[in-house]
Write an enzyme that holds these catalytic residues in place. Structure first.
Site, PDB file in Angstrom:
ATOM      1  N   HIS A 173      96.050  90.700 -28.864  1.00 47.12           N
ATOM      2  CA  HIS A 173      96.829  90.356 -27.658  1.00 47.12           C
ATOM      3  C   HIS A 173      97.860  91.439 -27.370  1.00 47.12           C
ATOM      4  O   HIS A 173      98.103  91.791 -26.215  1.00 47.12           O
ATOM      5  CB  HIS A 173      97.499  88.991 -27.824  1.00 47.12           C
ATOM      6  CG  HIS A 173      96.516  87.859 -27.986  1.00 47.12           C
ATOM      7  ND1 HIS A 173      95.410  87.717 -27.177  1.00 47.12           N
ATOM      8  CD2 HIS A 173      96.463  86.825 -28.868  1.00 47.12           C
ATOM      9  CE1 HIS A 173      94.722  86.637 -27.541  1.00 47.12           C
ATOM     10  NE2 HIS A 173      95.344  86.083 -28.573  1.00 47.12           N
ATOM     11  N   LEU A 220     102.211  96.921  -4.786  1.00 45.49           N
ATOM     12  CA  LEU A 220     101.239  96.068  -5.499  1.00 45.49           C
ATOM     13  C   LEU A 220     101.842  94.683  -5.683  1.00 45.49           C
ATOM     14  O   LEU A 220     102.973  94.544  -6.132  1.00 45.49           O
ATOM     15  CB  LEU A 220     100.933  96.672  -6.885  1.00 45.49           C
ATOM     16  CG  LEU A 220      99.954  95.880  -7.753  1.00 45.49           C
ATOM     17  CD1 LEU A 220      98.536  95.959  -7.195  1.00 45.49           C
ATOM     18  CD2 LEU A 220      99.964  96.397  -9.198  1.00 45.49           C
ATOM     19  N   ASP A 268      89.330  89.328 -21.076  1.00 48.08           N
ATOM     20  CA  ASP A 268      88.782  88.644 -22.256  1.00 48.08           C
ATOM     21  C   ASP A 268      88.380  89.647 -23.338  1.00 48.08           C
ATOM     22  O   ASP A 268      87.981  90.770 -23.031  1.00 48.08           O
ATOM     23  CB  ASP A 268      87.568  87.805 -21.828  1.00 48.08           C
ATOM     24  CG  ASP A 268      87.210  86.765 -22.881  1.00 48.08           C
ATOM     25  OD1 ASP A 268      88.077  86.396 -23.695  1.00 48.08           O
ATOM     26  OD2 ASP A 268      86.045  86.317 -22.891  1.00 48.08           O
TER      27      ASP A 268
HETATM   28  C1  IPE Z   1      89.409  83.009 -20.322  1.00 43.97           C
HETATM   29  O1  IPE Z   1      89.078  83.441 -21.586  1.00 43.97           O
HETATM   30  C2  IPE Z   1      90.892  82.876 -20.193  1.00 43.97           C
HETATM   31  C3  IPE Z   1      91.649  84.124 -20.199  1.00 43.97           C
HETATM   32  C4  IPE Z   1      91.157  85.327 -20.261  1.00 43.97           C
HETATM   33  C5  IPE Z   1      93.068  83.951 -20.133  1.00 43.97           C
HETATM   34  P1  IPE Z   1      88.652  82.417 -22.740  1.00 43.97           P
HETATM   35  O2  IPE Z   1      88.314  83.253 -23.903  1.00 43.97           O
HETATM   36  O3  IPE Z   1      89.718  81.398 -22.929  1.00 43.97           O
HETATM   37  O4  IPE Z   1      87.396  81.700 -22.093  1.00 43.97           O
HETATM   38  P2  IPE Z   1      86.096  81.107 -22.792  1.00 43.97           P
HETATM   39  O5  IPE Z   1      86.560  80.226 -23.917  1.00 43.97           O
HETATM   40  O6  IPE Z   1      85.298  82.271 -23.273  1.00 43.97           O
HETATM   41  O7  IPE Z   1      85.408  80.363 -21.690  1.00 43.97           O
HETATM   42  C1  IPE Z   2      91.623  86.795 -23.946  1.00 36.83           C
HETATM   43  O1  IPE Z   2      91.123  87.197 -25.166  1.00 36.83           O
HETATM   44  C2  IPE Z   2      93.090  86.435 -24.031  1.00 36.83           C
HETATM   45  C3  IPE Z   2      93.368  85.017 -23.854  1.00 36.83           C
HETATM   46  C4  IPE Z   2      92.494  84.096 -23.577  1.00 36.83           C
HETATM   47  C5  IPE Z   2      94.741  84.610 -24.015  1.00 36.83           C
HETATM   48  P1  IPE Z   2      90.596  86.141 -26.215  1.00 36.83           P
HETATM   49  O2  IPE Z   2      91.735  85.734 -27.084  1.00 36.83           O
HETATM   50  O3  IPE Z   2      89.864  85.039 -25.547  1.00 36.83           O
HETATM   51  O4  IPE Z   2      89.589  87.057 -27.024  1.00 36.83           O
HETATM   52  P2  IPE Z   2      88.159  86.647 -27.582  1.00 36.83           P
HETATM   53  O5  IPE Z   2      87.351  86.154 -26.432  1.00 36.83           O
HETATM   54  O6  IPE Z   2      88.386  85.598 -28.621  1.00 36.83           O
HETATM   55  O7  IPE Z   2      87.623  87.922 -28.149  1.00 36.83           O
HETATM   56 MG    MG Z   3      87.917  84.802 -24.996  1.00 39.44          MG
END
Ligand code: IPE
Ligand code: IPE
Ligand code: MG
Length: 238
Positions: A32, A126, A15
């Site tokens: 990303h 892995l 995240d």
């Molecule tokens: C969780 O992150 C999903 C992934 C890392 C793929 P999100 O950013 O979607 O989760 P929330 O919204 O903080 O719960």
């Molecule tokens: C995690 O990073 C990647 C996915 C959920 C696909 P985020 O896109 O949720 O990044 P933040 O949480 O908005 O910084």
């Molecule tokens: Mg996120």
């Protein structure tokens, strides 16, 4: 080497990509892309650090609720990533697999996933699992539905059905360590059943900044934990 267990399993909620990009005045898609680089680093380092199974949360069932342009960019990025990495995974003894639903993924991504799975089958340094269109609650509901047809509906049967529902396998069902980057302390519908006795580690590091030293720190913290499984210390089986 930190662990000799042949099934030492680390799962990561990757995240913070969006915030990483926003802090730099970049589009979220750049976050990303930088996140994909962090995956490359971690996949190379993981087997050297004793990790045998690595499950990476890449796209949750709820992430379909993001703007269509971001969803489309992520799907394209996953497709390119699977195509670009599969030769190196094969050379490194990494077997790749996607867990989660497959029926809502773009055809091109599904094809890239299947080709990577085929090309890397049998890699035993892995087992690399990408959770894409994954929802822990949906998988539990699907397994519960199928449980009605099972003669002995016990925990093991349920675990097997759960694995089937997520295109996973029973050997990957126990997670030793869960890492979440990005500073949030929540599970966001990740492996709910599999995390029953998992050690949890949260770091404020944003995923694109996650380096090998951060994985080492998480593993060092894990080593300092005493896993009691509800028992008292002197009765814990080694
Ligand atoms: C969780 O992150 C999903 C992934 C890392 C793929 P999100 O950013 O979607 O989760 P929330 O919204 O903080 O719960
Ligand atoms: C995690 O990073 C990647 C996915 C959920 C696909 P985020 O896109 O949720 O990044 P933040 O949480 O908005 O910084
Ligand atoms: Mg996120």
């Amino acid at each position: 080497m930190i662990q000799s267990a042949s099934n030492f399993h680390v799962a990561i909620i990757m995240d913070g990509n969006g915030r990483w990009a926003t802090q730099r005045g970049l589009a979220r898609s750049e976050g990303h892309r930088a996140g994909a680089e962090a995956i490359r680093r971690v996949v190379r380092a993981a087997p050297l650090l004793g990790v045998r199974i690595l499950t990476l949360y890449a796209f949750s069932g709820s992430n379909w609720g993001r703007p269509a342009s971001e969803v489309m960019e992520l799907m394209r990025l996953f497709e390119c990533f699977f195509r670009a990495e599969r030769a190196e995974w094969h050379a490194q003894g990494v077997s790749a697999r996607a867990v989660g639903r497959r029926d809502r993924l773009p055809t091109r991504l599904l094809k890239a996933i299947e080709e990577a799975e085929e090309a890397t089958r049998g890699g035993d340094r892995l087992r690399l699992r990408f959770a894409i269109d994954y929802s822990g609650q949906d998988v539990i509901v699907e397994a519960a539905r199928r449980l009605q047809e099972v003669r002995v509906p016990d925990r093991e049967a349920f675990s097997r059905l759960l694995a089937e529902a997520a295109h996973s396998s029973l050997e990957d069902a126990t997670v030793d360590l869960l890492v979440r980057t990005g500073g949030e302390h929540r599970l966001s519908d990740f492996l709910l059943w599999e995390l029953a006795y998992t050690e949890l580690y949260f770091t404020s590091c944003l995923w694109p900044d996650f380096a090998v030293k951060d994985l080492e720190a998480a593993l060092a913290d894990f080593r300092s934990r005493e896993r009691r499984y509800g028992r008292v210390p002197e009765h814990i089986a080694v």
